[in-house]
Design a protein around this motif. Structure first.
Motif, PDB file in Angstrom:
ATOM      1  N   LEU A 199       0.806  -1.212   0.000  1.00  0.00           N
ATOM      2  CA  LEU A 199       0.000   0.000   0.000  1.00  0.00           C
ATOM      3  C   LEU A 199       0.841   1.264   0.000  1.00  0.00           C
ATOM      4  O   LEU A 199       0.449   2.269  -0.581  1.00  0.00           O
ATOM      5  CB  LEU A 199      -0.936   0.019   1.220  1.00  0.00           C
ATOM      6  CG  LEU A 199      -1.937  -1.138   1.320  1.00  0.00           C
ATOM      7  CD1 LEU A 199      -2.721  -1.033   2.624  1.00  0.00           C
ATOM      8  CD2 LEU A 199      -2.879  -1.143   0.121  1.00  0.00           C
ATOM      9  N   LYS A 200       1.998   1.219   0.656  1.00  0.00           N
ATOM     10  CA  LYS A 200       2.806   2.434   0.778  1.00  0.00           C
ATOM     11  C   LYS A 200       4.277   2.088   0.920  1.00  0.00           C
ATOM     12  O   LYS A 200       4.642   0.946   1.222  1.00  0.00           O
ATOM     13  CB  LYS A 200       2.346   3.254   1.986  1.00  0.00           C
ATOM     14  CG  LYS A 200       2.469   2.521   3.303  1.00  0.00           C
ATOM     15  CD  LYS A 200       1.930   3.359   4.458  1.00  0.00           C
ATOM     16  CE  LYS A 200       2.061   2.607   5.789  1.00  0.00           C
ATOM     17  NZ  LYS A 200       1.553   3.419   6.913  1.00  0.00           N
ATOM     18  N   ALA A 201       5.107   3.090   0.707  1.00  0.00           N
ATOM     19  CA  ALA A 201       6.550   2.914   0.829  1.00  0.00           C
ATOM     20  C   ALA A 201       6.901   2.484   2.249  1.00  0.00           C
ATOM     21  O   ALA A 201       6.359   2.989   3.232  1.00  0.00           O
ATOM     22  CB  ALA A 201       7.266   4.218   0.489  1.00  0.00           C
ATOM     23  N   PRO A 251      16.052   4.669 -14.607  1.00  0.00           N
ATOM     24  CA  PRO A 251      17.149   4.753 -13.626  1.00  0.00           C
ATOM     25  C   PRO A 251      16.888   3.880 -12.406  1.00  0.00           C
ATOM     26  O   PRO A 251      15.755   3.512 -12.109  1.00  0.00           O
ATOM     27  CB  PRO A 251      17.135   6.235 -13.234  1.00  0.00           C
ATOM     28  CG  PRO A 251      15.721   6.665 -13.484  1.00  0.00           C
ATOM     29  CD  PRO A 251      15.267   5.896 -14.683  1.00  0.00           C
ATOM     30  N   LEU A 252      17.964   3.568 -11.708  1.00  0.00           N
ATOM     31  CA  LEU A 252      17.860   2.809 -10.476  1.00  0.00           C
ATOM     32  C   LEU A 252      17.116   3.620  -9.426  1.00  0.00           C
ATOM     33  O   LEU A 252      17.225   4.839  -9.350  1.00  0.00           O
ATOM     34  CB  LEU A 252      19.243   2.469  -9.937  1.00  0.00           C
ATOM     35  CG  LEU A 252      20.070   1.484 -10.754  1.00  0.00           C
ATOM     36  CD1 LEU A 252      21.494   1.435 -10.205  1.00  0.00           C
ATOM     37  CD2 LEU A 252      19.460   0.102 -10.690  1.00  0.00           C
ATOM     38  N   GLU A 253      16.340   2.911  -8.585  1.00  0.00           N
ATOM     39  CA  GLU A 253      15.688   3.553  -7.461  1.00  0.00           C
ATOM     40  C   GLU A 253      16.002   2.766  -6.211  1.00  0.00           C
ATOM     41  O   GLU A 253      16.389   1.599  -6.268  1.00  0.00           O
ATOM     42  CB  GLU A 253      14.165   3.594  -7.683  1.00  0.00           C
ATOM     43  CG  GLU A 253      13.744   4.409  -8.901  1.00  0.00           C
ATOM     44  CD  GLU A 253      12.249   4.518  -8.998  1.00  0.00           C
ATOM     45  OE1 GLU A 253      11.648   5.198  -8.149  1.00  0.00           O
ATOM     46  OE2 GLU A 253      11.693   3.913  -9.909  1.00  0.00           O
ATOM     47  N   THR A 254      15.830   3.388  -5.058  1.00  0.00           N
ATOM     48  CA  THR A 254      16.204   2.726  -3.813  1.00  0.00           C
ATOM     49  C   THR A 254      15.062   2.565  -2.825  1.00  0.00           C
ATOM     50  O   THR A 254      15.153   1.796  -1.898  1.00  0.00           O
ATOM     51  CB  THR A 254      17.320   3.504  -3.102  1.00  0.00           C
ATOM     52  OG1 THR A 254      16.892   4.862  -2.890  1.00  0.00           O
ATOM     53  CG2 THR A 254      18.593   3.503  -3.950  1.00  0.00           C
ATOM     54  N   LYS A 279      -1.659   3.979  -4.092  1.00  0.00           N
ATOM     55  CA  LYS A 279      -0.529   3.255  -3.511  1.00  0.00           C
ATOM     56  C   LYS A 279       0.778   3.986  -3.804  1.00  0.00           C
ATOM     57  O   LYS A 279       0.887   4.709  -4.792  1.00  0.00           O
ATOM     58  CB  LYS A 279      -0.467   1.831  -4.070  1.00  0.00           C
ATOM     59  CG  LYS A 279      -1.704   1.004  -3.741  1.00  0.00           C
ATOM     60  CD  LYS A 279      -1.621  -0.380  -4.354  1.00  0.00           C
ATOM     61  CE  LYS A 279      -2.888  -1.191  -4.072  1.00  0.00           C
ATOM     62  NZ  LYS A 279      -2.815  -2.539  -4.660  1.00  0.00           N
ATOM     63  N   SER A 280       1.765   3.775  -2.959  1.00  0.00           N
ATOM     64  CA  SER A 280       3.055   4.457  -3.128  1.00  0.00           C
ATOM     65  C   SER A 280       4.188   3.451  -2.953  1.00  0.00           C
ATOM     66  O   SER A 280       3.966   2.273  -2.683  1.00  0.00           O
ATOM     67  CB  SER A 280       3.188   5.593  -2.114  1.00  0.00           C
ATOM     68  OG  SER A 280       3.215   5.091  -0.784  1.00  0.00           O
ATOM     69  N   GLY A 281       5.418   3.955  -3.056  1.00  0.00           N
ATOM     70  CA  GLY A 281       6.595   3.099  -2.988  1.00  0.00           C
ATOM     71  C   GLY A 281       7.193   2.917  -4.359  1.00  0.00           C
ATOM     72  O   GLY A 281       6.643   3.381  -5.367  1.00  0.00           O
ATOM     73  N   SER A 282       8.328   2.252  -4.439  1.00  0.00           N
ATOM     74  CA  SER A 282       8.998   2.013  -5.720  1.00  0.00           C
ATOM     75  C   SER A 282      10.058   0.940  -5.518  1.00  0.00           C
ATOM     76  O   SER A 282      10.185   0.362  -4.433  1.00  0.00           O
ATOM     77  CB  SER A 282       9.637   3.307  -6.248  1.00  0.00           C
ATOM     78  OG  SER A 282      10.626   3.771  -5.352  1.00  0.00           O
ATOM     79  N   ALA A 283      10.815   0.691  -6.573  1.00  0.00           N
ATOM     80  CA  ALA A 283      11.948  -0.247  -6.534  1.00  0.00           C
ATOM     81  C   ALA A 283      11.537  -1.645  -6.088  1.00  0.00           C
ATOM     82  O   ALA A 283      12.175  -2.255  -5.231  1.00  0.00           O
ATOM     83  CB  ALA A 283      13.064   0.300  -5.638  1.00  0.00           C
ATOM     84  N   ASP A 294       7.586  -2.326 -12.996  1.00  0.00           N
ATOM     85  CA  ASP A 294       6.992  -1.006 -13.179  1.00  0.00           C
ATOM     86  C   ASP A 294       6.044  -0.625 -12.044  1.00  0.00           C
ATOM     87  O   ASP A 294       5.176   0.235 -12.226  1.00  0.00           O
ATOM     88  CB  ASP A 294       6.289  -0.907 -14.532  1.00  0.00           C
ATOM     89  CG  ASP A 294       5.162  -1.915 -14.690  1.00  0.00           C
ATOM     90  OD1 ASP A 294       4.998  -2.798 -13.808  1.00  0.00           O
ATOM     91  OD2 ASP A 294       4.430  -1.839 -15.700  1.00  0.00           O
ATOM     92  N   TYR A 295       6.200  -1.246 -10.865  1.00  0.00           N
ATOM     93  CA  TYR A 295       5.422  -0.779  -9.711  1.00  0.00           C
ATOM     94  C   TYR A 295       5.913   0.601  -9.287  1.00  0.00           C
ATOM     95  O   TYR A 295       7.124   0.831  -9.226  1.00  0.00           O
ATOM     96  CB  TYR A 295       5.559  -1.748  -8.527  1.00  0.00           C
ATOM     97  CG  TYR A 295       4.832  -1.233  -7.286  1.00  0.00           C
ATOM     98  CD1 TYR A 295       3.496  -1.546  -7.083  1.00  0.00           C
ATOM     99  CD2 TYR A 295       5.473  -0.395  -6.370  1.00  0.00           C
ATOM    100  CE1 TYR A 295       2.820  -1.048  -5.981  1.00  0.00           C
ATOM    101  CE2 TYR A 295       4.798   0.115  -5.276  1.00  0.00           C
ATOM    102  CZ  TYR A 295       3.474  -0.206  -5.090  1.00  0.00           C
ATOM    103  OH  TYR A 295       2.783   0.294  -4.010  1.00  0.00           O
ATOM    104  N   PRO A 296       5.015   1.548  -8.963  1.00  0.00           N
ATOM    105  CA  PRO A 296       3.555   1.468  -9.026  1.00  0.00           C
ATOM    106  C   PRO A 296       3.050   1.703 -10.447  1.00  0.00           C
ATOM    107  O   PRO A 296       3.441   2.675 -11.104  1.00  0.00           O
ATOM    108  CB  PRO A 296       3.112   2.596  -8.089  1.00  0.00           C
ATOM    109  CG  PRO A 296       4.210   3.612  -8.189  1.00  0.00           C
ATOM    110  CD  PRO A 296       5.478   2.828  -8.390  1.00  0.00           C
TER     111      PRO A 296
END
Length: 322
Positions: A63-65, A317-320, A109-113, A98-100
């Motif tokens: 749901l979130k980062a 690009p890379l994400e963390t 929803k949020s977050g990545s990587a 490719d989330y989100p």
């Protein structure tokens, strides 16, 4: 290539409605901590590869980062990194997803990587921060089935298996909608075209007057301009159907590949309606255009038998964060 809609009487995962021939799909079951690769041939579905995996240590959909959950839905792999570019935590290879995606953002929803990657430590169930981890030997094997921006990654809590007749009907019904949608693009009115979209999700069709002018010019003295679809995959999760296909424009003997397009459909009152759309990839020739269809049409009617080269996959690009 001919799509595979699976023969009647065969139970198969409910998330796979139609699979392009020779195109695999990755299915991750969080409950069993297992990653499967399915492939289809001659109206049958097969497990081509399976391996134990590790998903987020927290239960439930992401749901979130920072919630340490693995998302559930239909995703695509955007890039491929070798170990020399990776931190040891990612093992021998990594594939960012490719989330989100469109539906995640729509749901807030949020977050990545969120990646599928190897690991240099012993694999344990539910031991990641949200990624899908595999043994290094298995991530290397998985890479042989991956086409960036093409191979779906479907993540579910538990694989549901259903008999084929209902899914065959879904594939046929959606196929008819897609045929009618392309016909409306070719020779329909503005109202014909938007009738395929949910009233709450009407598309921006600022380009329609330009398209009508191009259609009129290209179809003299008889209709020649056609919209074509190929290698169509249909996938399902949480009441939404994701349709991915190669999108072409043809005029007389000339054909241009515009890109790979993705539609999101929902069954509303027994009618399939488009609730979102985007290009998965766009031909390099048209990727800077605001409306690739218009750019392709303007190019096509000036061509003299030239062919459009295939586009390269986009690089992100890379994400963390997760």
């Amino acid at each position: 290539m001919a799509p595979i809609a699976f023969c009647a009487g065969q139970p198969f995962p409910s998330t796979i409605i139609q699979l392009p021939e020779n195109e695999p799909v990755i299915l991750v079951e969080k409950k069993s901590q297992t990653l499967f690769v399915y492939g289809g041939k001659t109206n049958a579905l097969f497990v081509l590869f399976q391996a134990p995996c590790s998903t987020g240590e927290a239960y439930g959909d992401k749901l979130k980062a920072g919630d340490k959950r693995t998302p559930e839905g239909i995703y695509f792999l955007k890039n491929e990194y070798e170990d020399k570019y990776l931190s040891p935590i990612y093992g021998k290879k990594a594939f960012p997803t490719d989330y989100p995606n469109f539906l995640d953002k729509r749901a807030g929803k949020s977050g990545s990587a969120i990646w599928i990657h190897g690991t240099n430590k012993p694999l344990k169930p539910r031991d990641s921060n949200g990624c899908i981890a595999l043994e290094n030997s298995d991530i290397l094997k998985l890479s042989g089935y991956v086409s960036l921006d093409k191979t779906p990654v479907i993540i579910v809590q538990e694989i549901k298996r259903v008999e084929s007749p209902a899914r065959i009907k879904q594939a046929q019904d959606i196929g008819r909608i897609l045929t009618q949608w392309t016909a409306a693009t070719e020779n329909g009115s503005h109202h014909d075209y938007v009738s395929f979209y949910s009233p709450e999700d009407l598309p921006d069709i600022h380009w329609w007057d330009q398209w009508l002018s191009i259609r009129k010019q290209a179809n003299k003295p008889v209709p020649h301009l056609r919209v074509k679809m190929d290698t169509t995959g249909i996938y399902y999760h949480n009441r939404v159907f994701v349709v991915v296909f190669d999108y072409f424009l043809t005029h007389k003997n000339n054909t241009l590949w515009i890109g790979e397009k993705k539609l999101f459909l929902e069954n509303q009152n027994d009618q399939y309606k488009i609730i979102g759309e985007m290009f998965q990839t766009v031909s390099k020739k048209f990727e800077s255009a605001k409306t690739p269809l218009i750019a392709a049409a303007r190019t096509l009617i000036r061509l003299r038998g030239k062919k459009e080269p295939m586009a390269e996959a986009h690089v992100f690009p890379l994400e963390t964060s997760r």
